[in-house]
Write a protein that holds these residues in place. Structure first.
Motif, PDB file in Angstrom:
ATOM      1  N   GLU A 177       0.841  -1.198   0.000  1.00 27.23           N
ATOM      2  CA  GLU A 177       0.000   0.000   0.000  1.00 27.23           C
ATOM      3  C   GLU A 177       0.881   1.255   0.000  1.00 27.23           C
ATOM      4  OE1 GLU A 177      -4.052  -1.014   2.175  1.00 27.23           O
ATOM      5  OE2 GLU A 177      -2.351  -1.339   3.515  1.00 27.23           O
ATOM      6  N   VAL A 178       0.842   1.972  -1.126  1.00 25.32           N
ATOM      7  CA  VAL A 178       1.687   3.150  -1.325  1.00 25.32           C
ATOM      8  C   VAL A 178       0.864   4.411  -1.054  1.00 25.32           C
ATOM      9  CG1 VAL A 178       3.143   4.400  -2.966  1.00 25.32           C
ATOM     10  CG2 VAL A 178       2.991   1.889  -3.072  1.00 25.32           C
ATOM     11  N   PRO A 179       1.328   5.293  -0.197  1.00 23.77           N
ATOM     12  CA  PRO A 179       0.574   6.523   0.098  1.00 23.77           C
ATOM     13  C   PRO A 179       0.401   7.387  -1.154  1.00 23.77           C
ATOM     14  CG  PRO A 179       2.353   6.194   1.675  1.00 23.77           C
ATOM     15  CD  PRO A 179       2.574   5.206   0.572  1.00 23.77           C
ATOM     16  N   ASN A 180      -0.783   7.992  -1.261  1.00 26.37           N
ATOM     17  CA  ASN A 180      -1.067   8.908  -2.368  1.00 26.37           C
ATOM     18  C   ASN A 180      -1.663  10.176  -1.782  1.00 26.37           C
ATOM     19  OD1 ASN A 180      -2.169  10.326  -4.582  1.00 26.37           O
ATOM     20  ND2 ASN A 180      -2.460   8.426  -5.746  1.00 26.37           N
ATOM     21  N   ARG A 181      -0.873  11.253  -1.794  1.00 27.80           N
ATOM     22  CA  ARG A 181      -1.307  12.507  -1.170  1.00 27.80           C
ATOM     23  C   ARG A 181      -2.507  13.136  -1.874  1.00 27.80           C
ATOM     24  NH1 ARG A 181       4.225  15.749  -1.113  1.00 27.80           N
ATOM     25  NH2 ARG A 181       4.296  14.727  -3.162  1.00 27.80           N
ATOM     26  N   MET A 182      -2.720  12.740  -3.148  1.00 26.19           N
ATOM     27  CA  MET A 182      -3.813  13.317  -3.914  1.00 26.19           C
ATOM     28  C   MET A 182      -5.140  12.609  -3.659  1.00 26.19           C
ATOM     29  SD  MET A 182      -2.187  15.704  -5.418  1.00 26.19           S
ATOM     30  CE  MET A 182      -3.412  16.271  -6.600  1.00 26.19           C
ATOM     31  N   LEU A 183      -5.061  11.462  -2.966  1.00 26.48           N
ATOM     32  CA  LEU A 183      -6.269  10.658  -2.771  1.00 26.48           C
ATOM     33  C   LEU A 183      -6.567  10.505  -1.283  1.00 26.48           C
ATOM     34  CD1 LEU A 183      -8.419   8.831  -4.210  1.00 26.48           C
ATOM     35  CD2 LEU A 183      -6.886   6.920  -3.753  1.00 26.48           C
ATOM     36  N   ASN A 184      -7.771  10.868  -0.890  1.00 27.29           N
ATOM     37  CA  ASN A 184      -8.159  10.715   0.509  1.00 27.29           C
ATOM     38  C   ASN A 184      -9.617  10.270   0.589  1.00 27.29           C
ATOM     39  OD1 ASN A 184      -7.803  10.778   3.281  1.00 27.29           O
ATOM     40  ND2 ASN A 184      -8.437  12.919   3.455  1.00 27.29           N
ATOM     41  N   ASN A 185      -9.993   9.380  -0.329  1.00 28.17           N
ATOM     42  CA  ASN A 185     -11.365   8.887  -0.398  1.00 28.17           C
ATOM     43  C   ASN A 185     -11.430   7.504   0.242  1.00 28.17           C
ATOM     44  OD1 ASN A 185     -13.891   7.864  -1.154  1.00 28.17           O
ATOM     45  ND2 ASN A 185     -13.915   9.059  -3.047  1.00 28.17           N
ATOM     46  N   LEU A 186     -11.811   7.459   1.499  1.00 26.41           N
ATOM     47  CA  LEU A 186     -11.824   6.198   2.223  1.00 26.41           C
ATOM     48  C   LEU A 186     -12.852   5.221   1.663  1.00 26.41           C
ATOM     49  CD1 LEU A 186     -11.401   7.456   5.907  1.00 26.41           C
ATOM     50  CD2 LEU A 186      -9.664   6.536   4.362  1.00 26.41           C
ATOM     51  N   MET A 187     -13.975   5.736   1.156  1.00 25.41           N
ATOM     52  CA  MET A 187     -14.999   4.859   0.590  1.00 25.41           C
ATOM     53  C   MET A 187     -14.485   4.168  -0.679  1.00 25.41           C
ATOM     54  SD  MET A 187     -17.890   3.457   0.862  1.00 25.41           S
ATOM     55  CE  MET A 187     -18.589   4.434   2.206  1.00 25.41           C
ATOM     56  N   PHE A 188     -13.775   4.924  -1.529  1.00 24.81           N
ATOM     57  CA  PHE A 188     -13.202   4.354  -2.749  1.00 24.81           C
ATOM     58  C   PHE A 188     -12.175   3.283  -2.396  1.00 24.81           C
ATOM     59  CE2 PHE A 188     -10.140   4.573  -6.366  1.00 24.81           C
ATOM     60  CZ  PHE A 188     -10.999   4.164  -7.374  1.00 24.81           C
ATOM     61  N   GLN A 189     -11.369   3.564  -1.367  1.00 26.77           N
ATOM     62  CA  GLN A 189     -10.379   2.596  -0.924  1.00 26.77           C
ATOM     63  C   GLN A 189     -11.041   1.337  -0.373  1.00 26.77           C
ATOM     64  OE1 GLN A 189      -7.221   4.235   1.444  1.00 26.77           O
ATOM     65  NE2 GLN A 189      -6.885   2.326   2.545  1.00 26.77           N
ATOM     66  N   LYS A 190     -12.116   1.522   0.379  1.00 29.67           N
ATOM     67  CA  LYS A 190     -12.829   0.377   0.939  1.00 29.67           C
ATOM     68  C   LYS A 190     -13.438  -0.481  -0.167  1.00 29.67           C
ATOM     69  CE  LYS A 190     -16.469  -0.771   4.287  1.00 29.67           C
ATOM     70  NZ  LYS A 190     -17.484  -0.209   5.236  1.00 29.67           N
ATOM     71  N   THR A 191     -14.001   0.164  -1.192  1.00 30.38           N
ATOM     72  CA  THR A 191     -14.573  -0.568  -2.328  1.00 30.38           C
ATOM     73  C   THR A 191     -13.494  -1.369  -3.047  1.00 30.38           C
ATOM     74  OG1 THR A 191     -16.269   1.120  -2.650  1.00 30.38           O
ATOM     75  CG2 THR A 191     -15.815  -0.340  -4.515  1.00 30.38           C
ATOM     76  N   ASN A 192     -12.347  -0.761  -3.248  1.00 28.88           N
ATOM     77  CA  ASN A 192     -11.242  -1.461  -3.908  1.00 28.88           C
ATOM     78  C   ASN A 192     -10.768  -2.662  -3.097  1.00 28.88           C
ATOM     79  OD1 ASN A 192     -10.693  -0.376  -6.453  1.00 28.88           O
ATOM     80  ND2 ASN A 192      -9.550   1.339  -5.617  1.00 28.88           N
ATOM     81  N   LYS A 193     -10.699  -2.494  -1.784  1.00 29.19           N
ATOM     82  CA  LYS A 193     -10.266  -3.611  -0.936  1.00 29.19           C
ATOM     83  C   LYS A 193     -11.265  -4.764  -0.986  1.00 29.19           C
ATOM     84  CE  LYS A 193      -7.064  -1.688   2.412  1.00 29.19           C
ATOM     85  NZ  LYS A 193      -6.665  -1.654   3.827  1.00 29.19           N
ATOM     86  N   HIS A 194     -12.546  -4.436  -1.109  1.00 27.72           N
ATOM     87  CA  HIS A 194     -13.569  -5.487  -1.227  1.00 27.72           C
ATOM     88  C   HIS A 194     -13.377  -6.256  -2.538  1.00 27.72           C
ATOM     89  CE1 HIS A 194     -17.367  -7.569  -0.859  1.00 27.72           C
ATOM     90  NE2 HIS A 194     -17.750  -7.113  -2.043  1.00 27.72           N
ATOM     91  N   LYS A 195     -13.078  -5.538  -3.619  1.00 26.31           N
ATOM     92  CA  LYS A 195     -12.832  -6.188  -4.916  1.00 26.31           C
ATOM     93  C   LYS A 195     -11.580  -7.066  -4.850  1.00 26.31           C
ATOM     94  CE  LYS A 195     -14.881  -2.501  -7.760  1.00 26.31           C
ATOM     95  NZ  LYS A 195     -14.586  -1.444  -8.766  1.00 26.31           N
ATOM     96  N   ILE A 196     -10.579  -6.587  -4.146  1.00 25.08           N
ATOM     97  CA  ILE A 196      -9.341  -7.347  -3.992  1.00 25.08           C
ATOM     98  C   ILE A 196      -9.605  -8.659  -3.263  1.00 25.08           C
ATOM     99  CG2 ILE A 196      -7.129  -7.377  -2.757  1.00 25.08           C
ATOM    100  CD1 ILE A 196      -6.886  -4.395  -3.429  1.00 25.08           C
ATOM    101  N   SER A 197     -10.375  -8.585  -2.191  1.00 24.98           N
ATOM    102  CA  SER A 197     -10.669  -9.793  -1.407  1.00 24.98           C
ATOM    103  C   SER A 197     -11.423 -10.834  -2.231  1.00 24.98           C
ATOM    104  CB  SER A 197     -11.460  -9.432  -0.149  1.00 24.98           C
ATOM    105  OG  SER A 197     -12.744  -8.925  -0.487  1.00 24.98           O
ATOM    106  N   LYS A 198     -12.285 -10.395  -3.131  1.00 21.03           N
ATOM    107  CA  LYS A 198     -13.018 -11.322  -3.987  1.00 21.03           C
ATOM    108  C   LYS A 198     -12.098 -11.932  -5.048  1.00 21.03           C
ATOM    109  CE  LYS A 198     -17.141 -10.485  -5.421  1.00 21.03           C
ATOM    110  NZ  LYS A 198     -18.310  -9.841  -6.076  1.00 21.03           N
ATOM    111  N   THR A 199     -11.223 -11.117  -5.615  1.00 21.59           N
ATOM    112  CA  THR A 199     -10.336 -11.583  -6.678  1.00 21.59           C
ATOM    113  C   THR A 199      -9.276 -12.546  -6.152  1.00 21.59           C
ATOM    114  OG1 THR A 199     -10.643  -9.550  -7.947  1.00 21.59           O
ATOM    115  CG2 THR A 199      -8.680 -10.845  -8.436  1.00 21.59           C
ATOM    116  N   PHE A 200      -8.759 -12.268  -4.956  1.00 22.50           N
ATOM    117  CA  PHE A 200      -7.653 -13.056  -4.410  1.00 22.50           C
ATOM    118  C   PHE A 200      -8.103 -14.067  -3.349  1.00 22.50           C
ATOM    119  CE2 PHE A 200      -4.873  -9.107  -5.329  1.00 22.50           C
ATOM    120  CZ  PHE A 200      -4.711  -9.509  -6.647  1.00 22.50           C
ATOM    121  N   LYS A 201      -9.361 -14.413  -3.347  1.00 19.24           N
ATOM    122  CA  LYS A 201      -9.890 -15.277  -2.292  1.00 19.24           C
ATOM    123  C   LYS A 201      -9.266 -16.675  -2.285  1.00 19.24           C
ATOM    124  CE  LYS A 201     -13.960 -16.627  -5.026  1.00 19.24           C
ATOM    125  NZ  LYS A 201     -15.442 -16.603  -5.079  1.00 19.24           N
TER     126      LYS A 201
END
Length: 261
Positions: A177-201
């Motif tokens: 997980e690489v910090p991105n100063r331009m991005l601070n959208n926790l909901m977008f990050q949470k959605t991405n993590k949910h997709k990751i968990s499904k893909t890498f299950k």
């Protein structure tokens, strides 16, 4: 599976072929040994350049053919065109699952890890691309590092090809997980993590916050990896990796898997 092996007959290209044969093991694969050259200007060479390249490609093909598994096949392709256009035109007309090439070729700057042709292919050709370096260790990857900063929507289709291979279910995947100063959208990050968990299950994976935030932070976080994998569309990550790889003090050996949807 159809795999394009890009060769310029350099030492790096030979190592790439060794890696490819080991990487695919006993998988059903049709390899295409592919060479492109720019047409010579004028008639000064009288076809000598083309003839020499044809002979080199034929010799390379014959040697590689002897090393294939019984369920694997090989053909050769020689095209007179610049490399990017030659590859793009070929994959548009043929069903290619993956491209494998060396980090740099005969004409590349010796002080750079990434040659211009390699950079052009990985940034302009939309196909999964595996890049092998001159000193890459030939082994089946066990630990793969996947840097991302959640600035790009995560999609399962990026992993469609690689997840078909036998080794995939045995890997240990570290999501850096690489910090991105331009991005601070926790909901977008949470959605991405949910997709990751499904893909890498079906594989062993864990999230790992980057520790070194310096100029070589990403590559420093991948030093003990067998492969670095990243989405080409994640431009901030891609640009950082390419920049870090071409730092003179960095001796890169870890293969790169550049994912295109």
């Amino acid at each position: 599976m159809q795999v394009l092996l890009l060769t310029d007959f350099s030492e790096n290209a030979k190592i790439m072929q060794d890696y490819a044969l080991n990487f695919f093991g006993k998988e059903d694969v049709h390899f295409i040994l592919f060479h492109a050259m720019k047409p010579c200007k004028g008639s000064a060479c009288e076809g000598v350049c083309s003839s020499q390249r044809h002979k080199a490609l034929t010799s390379n093909t014959e040697k590689l053919q002897q090393r294939l598994k019984p369920n694997q096949t090989l053909t050769k392709v020689f095209i007179k065109n610049n490399l990017v256009d030659a590859v793009r035109n070929y994959i548009e007309k043929n069903s290619i699952d993956m491209i494998i090439m060396g980090g740099k070729g005969i004409t590349s700057d010796k002080n750079r890890q990434f040659g211009k042709n390699t950079y052009d292919i990985v940034t302009k050709i939309k196909c999964p691309i595996l890049v092998i370096f001159e000193n890459s260790v030939i082994k089946i990857p066990g630990r793969i590092v996947f840097p991302l900063d959640y600035s790009t929507s995560f999609q399962h289709k990026y992993f469609k090809t690689i997840s078909k291979l036998n080794f995939w279910k045995t890997i240990n995947l570290s999501i850096l997980e690489v910090p991105n100063r331009m991005l601070n959208n926790l909901m977008f990050q949470k959605t991405n993590k949910h997709k990751i968990s499904k893909t890498f299950k079906e594989i062993n994976y864990q999230f790992k916050p980057i520790e070194n935030k310096g100029e070589n932070g990403i590559c420093d976080g991948c030093l003990d990896a067998d492969m670095i994998m990243f989405m080409a569309k994640n431009l901030s990550i891609s640009n950082q990796i390419f920049s870090q790889l071409n730092a003179k003090k960095l001796n890169q050996q870890t293969p790169l898997l550049v994912l295109h949807a």
